[in-house]
Motif scaffolding. Structure first.
Motif, PDB file in Angstrom:
ATOM      1  N   ALA A  57       0.889  -1.236   0.066  1.00  0.00           N
ATOM      2  CA  ALA A  57       0.092  -0.059   0.042  1.00  0.00           C
ATOM      3  C   ALA A  57       0.814   1.242   0.012  1.00  0.00           C
ATOM      4  CB  ALA A  57      -0.783  -0.089   1.129  1.00  0.00           C
ATOM      5  N   GLY A  58       1.827   1.156   0.825  1.00  0.00           N
ATOM      6  CA  GLY A  58       2.775   2.569   1.036  1.00  0.00           C
ATOM      7  C   GLY A  58       3.422   2.738  -0.377  1.00  0.00           C
ATOM      8  N   ALA A  59       4.011   1.732  -0.958  1.00  0.00           N
ATOM      9  CA  ALA A  59       4.674   1.565  -2.205  1.00  0.00           C
ATOM     10  C   ALA A  59       4.011   2.446  -3.328  1.00  0.00           C
ATOM     11  CB  ALA A  59       5.020   0.264  -2.563  1.00  0.00           C
ATOM     12  N   THR A  60       2.621   2.343  -3.309  1.00  0.00           N
ATOM     13  CA  THR A  60       1.885   3.342  -4.383  1.00  0.00           C
ATOM     14  C   THR A  60       2.094   4.787  -4.264  1.00  0.00           C
ATOM     15  OG1 THR A  60      -0.201   3.201  -3.070  1.00  0.00           O
ATOM     16  CG2 THR A  60       0.382   1.361  -4.391  1.00  0.00           C
ATOM     17  N   TYR A  61       2.700   5.356  -3.204  1.00  0.00           N
ATOM     18  CA  TYR A  61       3.039   6.527  -2.970  1.00  0.00           C
ATOM     19  C   TYR A  61       4.653   6.827  -2.931  1.00  0.00           C
ATOM     20  CZ  TYR A  61      -1.616   7.134  -1.470  1.00  0.00           C
ATOM     21  OH  TYR A  61      -3.199   7.131  -1.709  1.00  0.00           O
ATOM     22  N   PRO A  62       5.263   6.490  -3.762  1.00  0.00           N
ATOM     23  CA  PRO A  62       6.835   6.505  -3.935  1.00  0.00           C
ATOM     24  C   PRO A  62       7.292   7.896  -3.689  1.00  0.00           C
ATOM     25  CG  PRO A  62       5.916   6.302  -6.325  1.00  0.00           C
ATOM     26  CD  PRO A  62       4.853   5.816  -5.297  1.00  0.00           C
ATOM     27  N   ASP A  63       6.753   8.995  -4.032  1.00  0.00           N
ATOM     28  CA  ASP A  63       7.224  10.343  -3.993  1.00  0.00           C
ATOM     29  C   ASP A  63       7.382  10.716  -2.431  1.00  0.00           C
ATOM     30  OD1 ASP A  63       4.133  10.010  -4.182  1.00  0.00           O
ATOM     31  OD2 ASP A  63       4.399  12.268  -3.752  1.00  0.00           O
ATOM     32  N   GLN A  64       6.816   9.888  -1.542  1.00  0.00           N
ATOM     33  CA  GLN A  64       6.429  10.331  -0.123  1.00  0.00           C
ATOM     34  C   GLN A  64       7.372   9.483   0.774  1.00  0.00           C
ATOM     35  OE1 GLN A  64       2.370   9.880   1.119  1.00  0.00           O
ATOM     36  NE2 GLN A  64       1.570  11.147  -0.385  1.00  0.00           N
ATOM     37  N   ILE A  65       8.044   8.483   0.426  1.00  0.00           N
ATOM     38  CA  ILE A  65       8.748   7.676   0.691  1.00  0.00           C
ATOM     39  C   ILE A  65      10.178   8.292   1.448  1.00  0.00           C
ATOM     40  CG2 ILE A  65       9.998   5.397   0.788  1.00  0.00           C
ATOM     41  CD1 ILE A  65       7.146   5.075   0.871  1.00  0.00           C
ATOM     42  N   PRO A  66      10.770   9.024   0.674  1.00  0.00           N
ATOM     43  CA  PRO A  66      12.305   9.435   0.965  1.00  0.00           C
ATOM     44  C   PRO A  66      12.133  10.303   2.276  1.00  0.00           C
ATOM     45  CG  PRO A  66      12.145   9.542  -1.383  1.00  0.00           C
ATOM     46  CD  PRO A  66      10.646   9.190  -0.767  1.00  0.00           C
ATOM     47  N   ASP A  67      10.986  11.159   2.209  1.00  0.00           N
ATOM     48  CA  ASP A  67      10.737  12.125   3.512  1.00  0.00           C
ATOM     49  C   ASP A  67      10.406  11.170   4.740  1.00  0.00           C
ATOM     50  OD1 ASP A  67      11.466  14.473   2.130  1.00  0.00           O
ATOM     51  OD2 ASP A  67       9.448  14.916   1.862  1.00  0.00           O
ATOM     52  N   ALA A  68       9.472  10.559   4.534  1.00  0.00           N
ATOM     53  CA  ALA A  68       9.200   9.564   5.373  1.00  0.00           C
ATOM     54  C   ALA A  68      10.238   8.821   6.091  1.00  0.00           C
ATOM     55  CB  ALA A  68       7.944   8.592   5.285  1.00  0.00           C
ATOM     56  N   ALA A  69      11.039   8.127   5.330  1.00  0.00           N
ATOM     57  CA  ALA A  69      12.267   7.400   5.993  1.00  0.00           C
ATOM     58  C   ALA A  69      13.135   8.165   6.544  1.00  0.00           C
ATOM     59  CB  ALA A  69      12.976   6.847   4.772  1.00  0.00           C
ATOM     60  N   ARG A  70      13.224   9.605   6.189  1.00  0.00           N
ATOM     61  CA  ARG A  70      14.326  10.564   6.928  1.00  0.00           C
ATOM     62  C   ARG A  70      13.305  10.751   8.148  1.00  0.00           C
ATOM     63  NH1 ARG A  70      13.968  14.238   3.743  1.00  0.00           N
ATOM     64  NH2 ARG A  70      15.316  13.242   2.346  1.00  0.00           N
ATOM     65  N   TRP A  71      12.417  11.024   8.354  1.00  0.00           N
ATOM     66  CA  TRP A  71      11.397  11.217   9.830  1.00  0.00           C
ATOM     67  C   TRP A  71      11.846   9.866  10.529  1.00  0.00           C
ATOM     68  CZ3 TRP A  71       7.903   9.302  13.058  1.00  0.00           C
ATOM     69  CH2 TRP A  71       7.496  10.457  13.762  1.00  0.00           C
ATOM     70  N   ALA A  72      11.547   8.746  10.018  1.00  0.00           N
ATOM     71  CA  ALA A  72      11.577   7.544  10.951  1.00  0.00           C
ATOM     72  C   ALA A  72      13.012   7.282  11.342  1.00  0.00           C
ATOM     73  CB  ALA A  72      11.049   6.478  10.073  1.00  0.00           C
ATOM     74  N   ASP A  73      13.892   7.714  10.501  1.00  0.00           N
ATOM     75  CA  ASP A  73      15.403   7.735  11.077  1.00  0.00           C
ATOM     76  C   ASP A  73      15.708   8.602  12.098  1.00  0.00           C
ATOM     77  OD1 ASP A  73      17.899   6.293  10.757  1.00  0.00           O
ATOM     78  OD2 ASP A  73      18.417   8.204   9.880  1.00  0.00           O
ATOM     79  N   GLN A  74      15.193   9.738  12.041  1.00  0.00           N
ATOM     80  CA  GLN A  74      15.740  10.856  13.247  1.00  0.00           C
ATOM     81  C   GLN A  74      14.382  10.625  14.395  1.00  0.00           C
ATOM     82  OE1 GLN A  74      14.575  14.263  10.630  1.00  0.00           O
ATOM     83  NE2 GLN A  74      16.572  14.419   9.887  1.00  0.00           N
ATOM     84  N   HIS A  75      13.542   9.719  14.334  1.00  0.00           N
ATOM     85  CA  HIS A  75      12.577   9.712  15.434  1.00  0.00           C
ATOM     86  C   HIS A  75      12.519   8.032  15.816  1.00  0.00           C
ATOM     87  CE1 HIS A  75      10.971  13.438  13.620  1.00  0.00           C
ATOM     88  NE2 HIS A  75      10.567  13.681  14.911  1.00  0.00           N
ATOM     89  N   HIS A  76      13.668   7.336  15.668  1.00  0.00           N
ATOM     90  CA  HIS A  76      13.625   5.938  15.595  1.00  0.00           C
ATOM     91  C   HIS A  76      13.836   5.580  17.217  1.00  0.00           C
ATOM     92  CE1 HIS A  76      18.031   6.753  16.485  1.00  0.00           C
ATOM     93  NE2 HIS A  76      18.014   5.482  16.895  1.00  0.00           N
ATOM     94  N   TYR A  77      13.928   6.506  18.054  1.00  0.00           N
ATOM     95  CA  TYR A  77      14.208   6.216  19.467  1.00  0.00           C
ATOM     96  C   TYR A  77      12.862   6.254  20.082  1.00  0.00           C
ATOM     97  CZ  TYR A  77      13.766  11.347  19.919  1.00  0.00           C
ATOM     98  OH  TYR A  77      13.195  12.559  19.844  1.00  0.00           O
TER      99      TYR A  77
END
Length: 294
Positions: A57-77
């Motif tokens: 489901a998420g892969a159908t919005y590929p343009d949003q994935i890079p920013d989401a990945a950055r947010w998840a990485d920075q808030h992983h704790y």
């Protein structure tokens, strides 16, 4: 004033959809042959069904994935209620299907680091959902026939007619590590099949993430009917309606990019050691808390 602001936001959102719709309509749907689909799904085919559902489901919005990945990485704790609260408080503009992957920084990192693959996977699912699901089953059958895919302390593997992979504990989603170049082929003489897939890394998902479709039965497949259910509702986004389709997430507020608020949380990117844990199929140690974590 609040009413005017709400009406303005609604008007902007509606205009964005109207502008995007003709652009989407002009592009013909892609076509992937079965061998191409097998290769596309290989790296996620052995993930538990609920995680595969969210990734497709998420892969159908590929343009949003890079920013989401950055947010998840920075808030992983952040975990549990704290993470769920942060997702809502930051008024993130991404589709809820993308937000559903935020507890999985390693998965989003995989998707963002190979955005061409993610785009193809999402486009294939939009245009050929039944074929993509059949490809997942073909790859699972290979891994099962060669002895790599079996039930263990983390997952329950069904034997057929369709192979399902379900978490033993619905509140803990394991993220298997494996080499597609190994587990989908006959093992060489002397190879220890039991070590082909590692199940040491996973993420604790509690009731905090129910609004994003996490929970027993909330993200699932009806393999025989070629149906995907996300947040307990059948996923209906296709190539034809991708500019206008809105999947129901009753508990998730949707925001535009203009509504995003300034960051209010500390930002801590994962260390080299933290990034290595999922790639090595072992449980990691979250260094911000200095204790075992996802």
């Amino acid at each position: 004033m609040k009413i005017k602001k709400a009406l303005f936001t609604l008007a902007v959102s509606a205009l964005a959809v109207l502008v995007a719709a003709p652009m989407f309509a002009q592009a013909p749907p892609p076509t992937f042959a079965p061998p191409q689909l097998d290769q596309l799904v290989a790296r996620i085919a052995l993930y538990p069904d609920p995680l595969v559902a969210q990734i497709l489901a998420g892969a159908t919005y590929p343009d949003q994935i890079p920013d989401a990945a950055r947010w998840a990485d920075q808030h992983h704790y952040l975990t549990g209620q704290a993470l769920a609260d942060a997702i809502q408080a930051d008024q993130l503009p991404w589709d809820p299907s993308v937000q559903a992957l935020l507890p999985f920084p390693s998965v989003l990192d995989m998707m963002a680091s190979d955005i061409s693959w993610t785009t193809d996977l999402g486009n294939a699912f939009l245009a050929q959902q039944p074929d993509v699901m059949d490809a997942v089953q073909r790859e699972r059958q290979k891994a099962y026939n060669f002895g790599y895919l079996r039930s263990n302390g983390q997952i329950i593997v069904s034997g057929g007619p369709y192979i399902t992979i379900m978490p033993v504990d619905p509140g803990f989603i394991v993220v298997p590590y494996y080499n597609p170049g190994i587990v989908f082929f006959a093992p060489r003489p002397g190879f220890v099949v039991a070590g082909g897939i590692r199940f040491g890394f996973g993420v604790t998902i509690g009731a905090f993430f129910t609004p994003w479709g996490w929970g027993p039965g909330f993200g699932r497949f009806d393999w025989g009917a070629h149906a995907l259910f996300v947040n307990n509702a059948r996923w209906g986004r296709t190539w034809a309606n991708r500019a206008t389709y809105v999947h129901p997430y009753a508990g998730v507020r949707r925001f535009t990019a203009a509504q995003r608020v300034p960051e209010a949380h500390q930002l801590h990117e994962r260390s080299t050691q933290e990034r290595a844990a999922p790639r090595e199929g072992r449980r990691g140690v979250e260094e911000h808390h200095k204790g075992p974590d996802r």
